[in-house]
Design a protein around this motif. Structure first.
Motif, PDB file in Angstrom:
ATOM      1  N   MET A 140      44.157  35.276  44.464  1.00  0.00           N
ATOM      2  CA  MET A 140      43.071  35.986  43.646  1.00  0.00           C
ATOM      3  C   MET A 140      41.857  35.039  44.487  1.00  0.00           C
ATOM      4  O   MET A 140      42.107  33.579  44.783  1.00  0.00           O
ATOM      5  N   PHE A 141      41.262  36.151  44.563  1.00  0.00           N
ATOM      6  CA  PHE A 141      39.809  35.328  45.613  1.00  0.00           C
ATOM      7  C   PHE A 141      38.543  36.034  44.937  1.00  0.00           C
ATOM      8  O   PHE A 141      38.236  36.802  44.297  1.00  0.00           O
ATOM      9  N   ALA A 166      44.694  40.048  52.608  1.00  0.00           N
ATOM     10  CA  ALA A 166      44.156  39.191  53.581  1.00  0.00           C
ATOM     11  C   ALA A 166      42.896  37.568  53.152  1.00  0.00           C
ATOM     12  O   ALA A 166      43.120  36.716  53.746  1.00  0.00           O
ATOM     13  N   ALA A 167      42.220  38.446  52.160  1.00  0.00           N
ATOM     14  CA  ALA A 167      40.744  37.975  51.737  1.00  0.00           C
ATOM     15  C   ALA A 167      41.579  36.490  51.209  1.00  0.00           C
ATOM     16  O   ALA A 167      41.177  35.981  50.521  1.00  0.00           O
ATOM     17  N   CYS A 168      43.058  36.453  50.399  1.00  0.00           N
ATOM     18  CA  CYS A 168      43.645  35.475  49.584  1.00  0.00           C
ATOM     19  C   CYS A 168      43.973  34.990  50.650  1.00  0.00           C
ATOM     20  O   CYS A 168      43.863  33.334  49.629  1.00  0.00           O
ATOM     21  N   ALA A 169      44.872  34.928  51.355  1.00  0.00           N
ATOM     22  CA  ALA A 169      44.820  33.689  52.451  1.00  0.00           C
ATOM     23  C   ALA A 169      44.196  33.822  52.977  1.00  0.00           C
ATOM     24  O   ALA A 169      44.155  32.191  54.508  1.00  0.00           O
ATOM     25  N   ALA A 214      37.336  40.636  38.141  1.00  0.00           N
ATOM     26  CA  ALA A 214      38.474  40.978  38.329  1.00  0.00           C
ATOM     27  C   ALA A 214      39.957  40.690  37.637  1.00  0.00           C
ATOM     28  O   ALA A 214      40.694  41.791  36.956  1.00  0.00           O
ATOM     29  N   LEU A 215      39.679  39.671  36.692  1.00  0.00           N
ATOM     30  CA  LEU A 215      40.761  39.451  36.231  1.00  0.00           C
ATOM     31  C   LEU A 215      40.097  39.862  34.366  1.00  0.00           C
ATOM     32  O   LEU A 215      41.556  40.538  34.279  1.00  0.00           O
ATOM     33  N   GLY A 227      38.682  40.581  43.675  1.00  0.00           N
ATOM     34  CA  GLY A 227      39.512  40.389  44.095  1.00  0.00           C
ATOM     35  C   GLY A 227      41.594  39.820  43.690  1.00  0.00           C
ATOM     36  O   GLY A 227      41.260  38.950  43.489  1.00  0.00           O
ATOM     37  N   VAL A 228      42.341  40.545  42.734  1.00  0.00           N
ATOM     38  CA  VAL A 228      43.121  39.661  41.878  1.00  0.00           C
ATOM     39  C   VAL A 228      44.811  40.881  42.370  1.00  0.00           C
ATOM     40  O   VAL A 228      43.921  42.079  42.681  1.00  0.00           O
ATOM     41  N   TYR A 229      46.279  40.296  43.435  1.00  0.00           N
ATOM     42  CA  TYR A 229      46.850  41.192  43.477  1.00  0.00           C
ATOM     43  C   TYR A 229      48.150  40.787  43.023  1.00  0.00           C
ATOM     44  O   TYR A 229      48.400  39.435  42.440  1.00  0.00           O
ATOM     45  N   GLY A 230      48.942  41.275  42.937  1.00  0.00           N
ATOM     46  CA  GLY A 230      50.135  41.272  42.127  1.00  0.00           C
ATOM     47  C   GLY A 230      51.881  42.166  42.037  1.00  0.00           C
ATOM     48  O   GLY A 230      51.710  43.494  42.827  1.00  0.00           O
TER      49      GLY A 230
END
Length: 211
Positions: A129-130, A73-76, A140-141, A114-117
């Motif tokens: 990521m955001f 949600a934060a990335c969007a 985060a990375l 954060g970052v997701y994948g």
């Protein structure tokens, strides 16, 4: 595109493509297969002096998969995003299957970066990521790269190369070179280990020792 399922999504990653939408309100999803692919070599993460100093002194705490939905949600949460409701649903389903992961930066009880994948074989496909604090996405990375290395991953796919990623050591390779690396990564198997998450100052120590 036919209706996407989590399994079809994984099949797409396995052949080198990934889904996107034009914007958050567009229900359509299309596959992307870049001619030039961004990757972040796991042994080539660039940690600048300023980032190393920030990691050593930060009050932030890293967490793995603590609140995956909030990370997506934060990335969007930006003016221009390709993450629509269907993509959000699909990646949440992958997360529940243990195939999608988030590495998160917390300031007390507030998510600040954060970052997701997606993980498949020994490949990790970074999606987005955001950052809501200085250096939070870089932290985060850095932490995610450390976790991936310690968990046996061999490929970190960033999809595209941005100036932000390039400053951290990401490079661009041809589609053919990417497929060679992807095929090799899919032969093995790696699992992201929660025990691989360490305090951020330890991430700095490990990376500066090996750089």
């Amino acid at each position: 595109m036919s209706e996407l399922t989590p399994d079809l999504l994984l099949q797409g990653y396995a052949v080198g493509i990934f889904p996107m939408s034009e914007h958050r309100d567009d229900p359509e999803i299309f596959w992307v297969d870049p001619r030039r692919r961004g990757i972040l070599p796991l042994d080539g993460f660039h940690i600048s002096r300023s980032l190393a100093r920030a990691l050593r002194r930060t009050p932030f705490q890293p967490r793995l998969n603590f609140d995956f939905a909030q990370v997506v949600a934060a990335c969007a949460d930006r003016a221009d995003t390709w993450i629509n409701a269907e993509i959000t649903r699909l990646y949440q389903a992958l997360h529940e299957q243990g195939r999608a992961h988030s590495y998160e930066i917390w300031e007390s009880d507030t998510l600040v970066g954060g970052v997701y994948g997606v993980s498949l074989g020994t490949a990790f496909f970074g999606e987005s990521m955001f950052s809501r604090r200085d250096n939070a996405s870089k932290m985060a990375l850095a932490g995610l790269v450390d976790v991936l290395k310690r968990s046996g991953f061999t490929l970190f796919d960033t999809q595209f190369l941005t100036s932000h990623l390039a400053s951290l050591g990401a490079v661009e390779i041809s589609r053919a070179a990417y497929h060679t690396r992807l095929d090799a990564a899919l032969v093995g198997d790696a699992q992201i280990m929660p025990s691989a998450v360490v305090p951020l100052y330890e991430v700095t120590q490990r990376m500066t020792q090996t750089s």
